[in-house]
Design a protein around this motif. Structure first.
Motif, PDB file in Angstrom:
ATOM      1  N   TRP A   1       0.807  -1.229   0.000  1.00  0.00           N
ATOM      2  CA  TRP A   1       0.000   0.000   0.000  1.00  0.00           C
ATOM      3  C   TRP A   1       0.834   1.270   0.000  1.00  0.00           C
ATOM      4  CZ3 TRP A   1      -4.708  -1.085  -1.255  1.00  0.00           C
ATOM      5  CH2 TRP A   1      -5.219  -2.337  -0.929  1.00  0.00           C
ATOM      6  N   CYS A   2       1.953   1.270   0.676  1.00  0.00           N
ATOM      7  CA  CYS A   2       2.706   2.524   0.801  1.00  0.00           C
ATOM      8  C   CYS A   2       4.083   2.442   0.140  1.00  0.00           C
ATOM      9  CB  CYS A   2       2.872   2.901   2.270  1.00  0.00           C
ATOM     10  SG  CYS A   2       1.318   3.441   3.014  1.00  0.00           S
ATOM     11  N   SER A   3       4.965   1.627   0.645  1.00  0.00           N
ATOM     12  CA  SER A   3       6.346   1.645   0.176  1.00  0.00           C
ATOM     13  C   SER A   3       6.485   1.169  -1.265  1.00  0.00           C
ATOM     14  CB  SER A   3       7.233   0.812   1.093  1.00  0.00           C
ATOM     15  OG  SER A   3       7.268   1.419   2.363  1.00  0.00           O
TER      16      SER A   3
ATOM     17  N   ASP B   1       7.363   2.881  -6.771  1.00  0.00           N
ATOM     18  CA  ASP B   1       6.777   3.119  -8.088  1.00  0.00           C
ATOM     19  C   ASP B   1       6.802   4.605  -8.428  1.00  0.00           C
ATOM     20  OD1 ASP B   1       5.492   2.177 -10.432  1.00  0.00           O
ATOM     21  OD2 ASP B   1       3.561   2.863  -9.633  1.00  0.00           O
ATOM     22  N   THR B   2       6.499   5.439  -7.465  1.00  0.00           N
ATOM     23  CA  THR B   2       6.547   6.888  -7.676  1.00  0.00           C
ATOM     24  C   THR B   2       7.963   7.331  -8.044  1.00  0.00           C
ATOM     25  OG1 THR B   2       4.732   7.235  -6.120  1.00  0.00           O
ATOM     26  CG2 THR B   2       6.136   9.137  -6.596  1.00  0.00           C
ATOM     27  N   ALA B   3       8.956   6.774  -7.356  1.00  0.00           N
ATOM     28  CA  ALA B   3      10.353   7.104  -7.672  1.00  0.00           C
ATOM     29  C   ALA B   3      10.684   6.705  -9.100  1.00  0.00           C
ATOM     30  CB  ALA B   3      11.304   6.414  -6.690  1.00  0.00           C
TER      31      ALA B   3
ATOM     32  N   VAL C   1       8.013   4.519   4.369  1.00  0.00           N
ATOM     33  CA  VAL C   1       7.935   5.340   3.160  1.00  0.00           C
ATOM     34  C   VAL C   1       6.497   5.269   2.645  1.00  0.00           C
ATOM     35  CG1 VAL C   1       8.716   5.646   0.787  1.00  0.00           C
ATOM     36  CG2 VAL C   1      10.348   4.923   2.523  1.00  0.00           C
ATOM     37  N   SER C   2       5.885   6.411   2.402  1.00  0.00           N
ATOM     38  CA  SER C   2       4.517   6.410   1.868  1.00  0.00           C
ATOM     39  C   SER C   2       4.547   6.415   0.337  1.00  0.00           C
ATOM     40  CB  SER C   2       3.729   7.614   2.390  1.00  0.00           C
ATOM     41  OG  SER C   2       4.149   8.784   1.727  1.00  0.00           O
TER      42      SER C   2
ATOM     43  N   ARG D   1      11.921  10.354  -1.109  1.00  0.00           N
ATOM     44  CA  ARG D   1      12.387   9.724   0.139  1.00  0.00           C
ATOM     45  C   ARG D   1      12.806   8.274  -0.136  1.00  0.00           C
ATOM     46  NH1 ARG D   1      13.114   8.667   5.147  1.00  0.00           N
ATOM     47  NH2 ARG D   1      11.990   7.075   6.303  1.00  0.00           N
ATOM     48  N   TRP D   2      12.044   7.586  -0.979  1.00  0.00           N
ATOM     49  CA  TRP D   2      12.389   6.203  -1.321  1.00  0.00           C
ATOM     50  C   TRP D   2      13.779   6.150  -1.967  1.00  0.00           C
ATOM     51  CZ3 TRP D   2      11.764   1.441  -0.207  1.00  0.00           C
ATOM     52  CH2 TRP D   2      12.262   0.465  -1.068  1.00  0.00           C
TER      53      TRP D   2
END
Length: 150
Positions: A25-27, A32-34, A117-118, A124-125
């Motif tokens: 759910w978050c990390s 994926d966002t990174a 990590v959200s 941040r990741w």
């Protein structure tokens, strides 16, 4: 646990590997966002997606290190953001014990890290993975356990 993430028997000295257990759910979303934002990341990490860090069995960490992983990173939701209410808090308690246990079985505790990590924290990741990869590169391969891994 996926065998391909741990199948590192053909590993050379030059290719270090980190096994990352990431909360779905978050990390995992943060990773994926990174990737979507094209943040540069070291290529050492092999990701195992888990439903929640609360589901994380501490033996997964020991098994990964015993089978030759050079580092293990566990990342979940921030406190009070867990989709299962308190799974990440259970994980923190269990994994803190893993960190204390590692020196007793001859593993450098710096080879293990637990973090939050959200999904929106791609940068941040990137920072977490880069810092942990640098630590593992300084430590080098995990020779103490290769002789014990079967």
């Amino acid at each position: 646990m996926r065998d391909e993430a741990l199948n590192i028997t053909n590993q050379t000295e030059a290719s270090l590997r980190i096994v990352g257990f990431l909360c779905n759910w978050c990390s995992y979303g943060g990773a994926d966002t990174a990737g979507v934002c094209r943040f540069r990341q070291p290529p050492l990490l092999r990701i195992v997606r888990i439903p929640c860090t609360g589901r994380m069995d501490p033996l997964f960490v020991i098994k990964a290190l015993a089978q030759g992983a050079d580092g293990v990173l566990v990342s979940g939701c921030h406190p009070k953001d867990c989709h299962y209410a308190v799974g990440n808090l259970y994980a923190r308690r269990r994994l803190e014990m893993v960190g204390r246990f590692l020196p007793f079985i001859g593993i450098d505790p710096r080879r293990f890290r637990f973090t939050w990590v959200s999904a929106s924290e791609g940068q941040r990741w990137q920072q977490v993975v880069t810092e942990f990869s640098e630590v593992i590169e300084k430590l080098g391969p995990n020779p103490g356990l290769r002789s014990h891994a079967g």
